[in-house]
Design an enzyme around this catalytic site. Structure first.
Site, PDB file in Angstrom:
ATOM      1  N   LYS A 191       0.838  -1.196   0.000  1.00  0.00           N
ATOM      2  CA  LYS A 191       0.000   0.000   0.000  1.00  0.00           C
ATOM      3  C   LYS A 191       0.881   1.257   0.000  1.00  0.00           C
ATOM      4  CE  LYS A 191      -3.501   2.365   2.746  1.00  0.00           C
ATOM      5  NZ  LYS A 191      -4.442   2.326   3.845  1.00  0.00           N
ATOM      6  N   GLU A 250      10.573  -4.724   4.378  1.00  0.00           N
ATOM      7  CA  GLU A 250      10.610  -6.168   4.053  1.00  0.00           C
ATOM      8  C   GLU A 250      10.260  -6.366   2.573  1.00  0.00           C
ATOM      9  OE1 GLU A 250       8.917  -4.738   6.470  1.00  0.00           O
ATOM     10  OE2 GLU A 250       9.117  -5.830   8.366  1.00  0.00           O
ATOM     11  N   GLY A 299      -4.958  -1.714   4.917  1.00  0.00           N
ATOM     12  CA  GLY A 299      -4.151  -2.844   4.427  1.00  0.00           C
ATOM     13  C   GLY A 299      -4.799  -4.185   4.718  1.00  0.00           C
ATOM     14  N   ARG A 300      -5.271  -4.364   5.950  1.00  0.00           N
ATOM     15  CA  ARG A 300      -5.829  -5.670   6.331  1.00  0.00           C
ATOM     16  C   ARG A 300      -7.248  -5.883   5.805  1.00  0.00           C
ATOM     17  NH1 ARG A 300      -4.712  -2.237  10.337  1.00  0.00           N
ATOM     18  NH2 ARG A 300      -6.396  -1.433  11.641  1.00  0.00           N
ATOM     19  N   GLU A 350      -4.836  -6.267  14.783  1.00  0.00           N
ATOM     20  CA  GLU A 350      -4.330  -4.968  14.343  1.00  0.00           C
ATOM     21  C   GLU A 350      -5.465  -3.931  14.377  1.00  0.00           C
ATOM     22  OE1 GLU A 350      -0.669  -4.577  11.528  1.00  0.00           O
ATOM     23  OE2 GLU A 350      -2.389  -4.098  10.289  1.00  0.00           O
ATOM     24  N   HIS A 367      -5.200 -32.583  18.121  1.00  0.00           N
ATOM     25  CA  HIS A 367      -4.055 -33.402  18.518  1.00  0.00           C
ATOM     26  C   HIS A 367      -2.922 -32.524  19.022  1.00  0.00           C
ATOM     27  CE1 HIS A 367      -5.995 -36.939  16.825  1.00  0.00           C
ATOM     28  NE2 HIS A 367      -6.452 -36.090  15.910  1.00  0.00           N
ATOM     29  N   LYS A 376       9.398  -0.420  14.153  1.00  0.00           N
ATOM     30  CA  LYS A 376       9.983  -0.105  12.829  1.00  0.00           C
ATOM     31  C   LYS A 376      11.032   0.996  12.974  1.00  0.00           C
ATOM     32  CE  LYS A 376       5.832  -0.911  10.048  1.00  0.00           C
ATOM     33  NZ  LYS A 376       4.868  -0.302   9.150  1.00  0.00           N
TER      34      LYS A 376
END
Ligand code: F6P
Length: 549
Positions: free
Chosen positions: A205, A211, A266-267, A352, A383, A511
């Site tokens: 965005k 990253e 973004g999410r 978030e 399990h 950050k």
């Protein structure tokens, strides 16, 4: 507003006391119609909420809380394009991305719908060319591999949906998702690929995320090192972003950029151009069905009465546990292998959004907000982590998610899958009494002290709540509705708590510090600005490993 000052909050606090010592087993026994009454359905999704510690009074008070905290008006403000993300002064309009209606949606007096439709057309035209083989790599061969480079909302949504809809995927196209700046991920991915038939989507965005940009540059270097030229980049790299100057600076031509807008969080962005990998993989028609499913859920959220409104019910039940029954956590347990990334996706979406300690008006909250979301596909979870849910000391509700039908359905496997899902929900709710354990042990011939010891260990307290979400089938339409359901559930909770669910300031400090620490690790400078522990770690890393920019 402060929700704790409402009448409903005070009454709920009082009402919660009535639930201490009450067992769901007895609640079911006392009400033969409970299983029928506590079910709501919309858009091919059935929510069975009968196994929750609630009754008619709890629901009535919770709906009163929604009314008093203004959930209804806030919902209408979101749909009207008001800037409900007050700290970033932005509208919150993922609903516009899947709007199938003809009415305009205005932001600052401008209708956003023509822009939305234009980008969808751009995406469809591109997807058809790649899928049909008309879009070729530099050697003239069709694309075989698509690598989405992005992180957070620019990764988890497309990744989760591509996995969920695998049976709808194009047979020639292999999808890869690179998010981690750990070089192992990009290098392991590149090793498998042919640069002549690989298409990279750089999804960010902001187009400033370190990253993503680091991985994107590594991919471009790899591509050029294969003998390709700068001019070939146009056939192999496209971008999805709101930041045109940064995309151009990276070397991606404007016609190969798919735009979206600052009013898409973004999410919440998989419905936008961020969904390009999804459209490439499943095709424009199925992508449209995904949007249709979400739109249907939007309409339901907007118009269904609160007592039958799925996002409202799920949101309020979550508030009940977080604020009145002291449960800080929610497990997402999809009984479906293709939904294996859904817990991770919902973890970002919820945590978030609602992981906030300050209300939108700036006041510090003195009540619990967003739950800790975690999980893994349920059948594997049985399990692994289910032991703690059954016999541990924490009260942790679950969302069981199950598709009744799906592609690749093997009836024999599906019977075991469904049985396991229903059995876990039943076991958590009813538990197993000491008398039941004793009877079993007697039958098996166990006696004396061993019996008494085993009774203690084998007794299940039960009374552990869960929702059962049943999808008619797992297809694009129902998946779209399911995702939108969770988006709106999160909205409802944020509105009750009075927080801004659409900013994410909490991710910034780390950050900022990382950039200074990177300088300290790769340069000659010291790291005097940091605490003693961080300084020691920096010195250690510098001594042991050769790092560079
Ligand atoms: O750091 C968190 C975050 O900003 C998320 O909200 C977002 O989804 C992710 O990083 C990626 O951001 P971008 O799409 O701008 O690269």
């Amino acid at each position: 507003m402060n929700p704790t000052l409402t009448n409903a909050w005070k009454e709920l606090a009082q009402h919660a006391r009535e639930w201490s010592g009450r067992h769901l087993r007895d609640v079911f026994n006392a009400d033969p119609n409970r299983a029928q009454r506590y079910v709501a359905e919309a858009c091919g999704i059935q929510l069975d909420y009968s196994k929750h510690r609630i009754n008619d009074r709890s629901l009535q008070l919770l709906q009163g809380l929604a009314e008093e905290t203004g959930v209804r008006s806030r919902r209408d403000a979101m749909f009207a394009g008001e800037k409900i993300n007050n700290t970033e002064k932005r509208a919150v309009l993922h609903i516009a991305l899947r709007n199938r209606g003809s009415s305009p949606i205005l932001v600052d007096g401008q209708d956003v719908m023509p822009g939305v439709r234009k980008v969808l057309e751009h995406m469809s035209a591109f997807a058809e060319r790649v899928r049909g083989g008309a879009w070729t790599g530099r050697g003239g061969q069709p694309i075989t591999d698509i690598v989405n480079i992005g992180i957070g909302g620019s990764d988890l949504g497309p990744l989760m949906v591509c996995e969920a809809l695998k049976p709808y995927g194009h047979e020639r196209l292999r999808m890869h998702f690179v998010s981690n700046v750990d070089g192992a991920q990009i290098h392991q991915t590149l090793r498998k690929l042919d640069p002549n038939t690989t298409l990279f989507i750089i999804a960010s965005k902001t187009f400033t995320t370190i990253e993503t940009l680091t991985n994107a540059h590594t991919a471009r270097d790899w591509f050029l090192a294969s003998g390709a030229t700068e001019a070939d980049i146009a056939r192999h790299f496209v971008a999805v972003s709101t930041n045109t100057p940064a995309v151009t600076k990276f070397g991606i031509a404007a016609e190969n950029m798919f735009e979206f807008w600052d009013w898409v969080g973004g999410r919440y962005s998989l419905w936008s151009a961020i969904g390009l990998p999804i459209m490439l993989y499943i095709g424009p028609q199925h992508f449209t069905a995904l949007l249709d499913g979400a739109y249907a859920m939007d309409q339901h959220f907007r118009s269904a009465p609160f007592e039958r409104n799925l996002p409202v019910l799920m949101g309020l039940i979550g508030v009940w546990y977080a604020n009145f029954l002291g449960s800080p956590s929610l497990v997402i347990a999809p009984y479906n292998q293709n939904l294996h990334r859904l817990p991770a996706y919902l973890q970002q979406l919820d945590m978030e959004s609602n992981g906030k300690g300050v209300r939108a008006d700036g006041a510090k909250v003195d009540y619990a907000t967003g739950p800790i979301i975690w999980g893994e596909p349920g059948i594997n979870g049985q399990h692994a982590y289910f032991q703690l849910l059954h016999q541990g000391t924490h009260l942790i509700p679950l969302d069981f998610i199950l598709a009744l039908k799906q592609q690749d359905l093997d009836p024999k496997h599906h019977a075991i899958l469904i049985a396991s899902c229903f059995a876990q929900a039943a076991a958590l709710m009813r538990g197993k009494t000491g008398d039941e354990v004793r009877a079993e042990l007697d039958k098996a011939g166990t006696t004396g002290e061993r019996t008494e010891l085993l009774i203690k260990h084998k007794t299940f307290e039960g009374n552990r709540p869960s929702s059962m979400l049943l999808l008619e089938t797992l297809d694009p339409l129902h998946l779209g509705a399911l995702i939108a359901l969770y988006e709106h559930k999160i909205f409802v909770q944020g509105a009750v708590w009075g927080i801004n669910s659409y900013d994410q300031w909490g991710v910034e400090l780390g950050k900022q510090l990382a950039s200074g620490i990177e300088n300290a690790l790769t340069g000659d400078g010291g790291a005097l600005d940091y605490d003693a522990s961080t300084q020691r770690l920096i010195a250690l890393a510098k001594e042991r490993v050769n790092l560079k920019r």
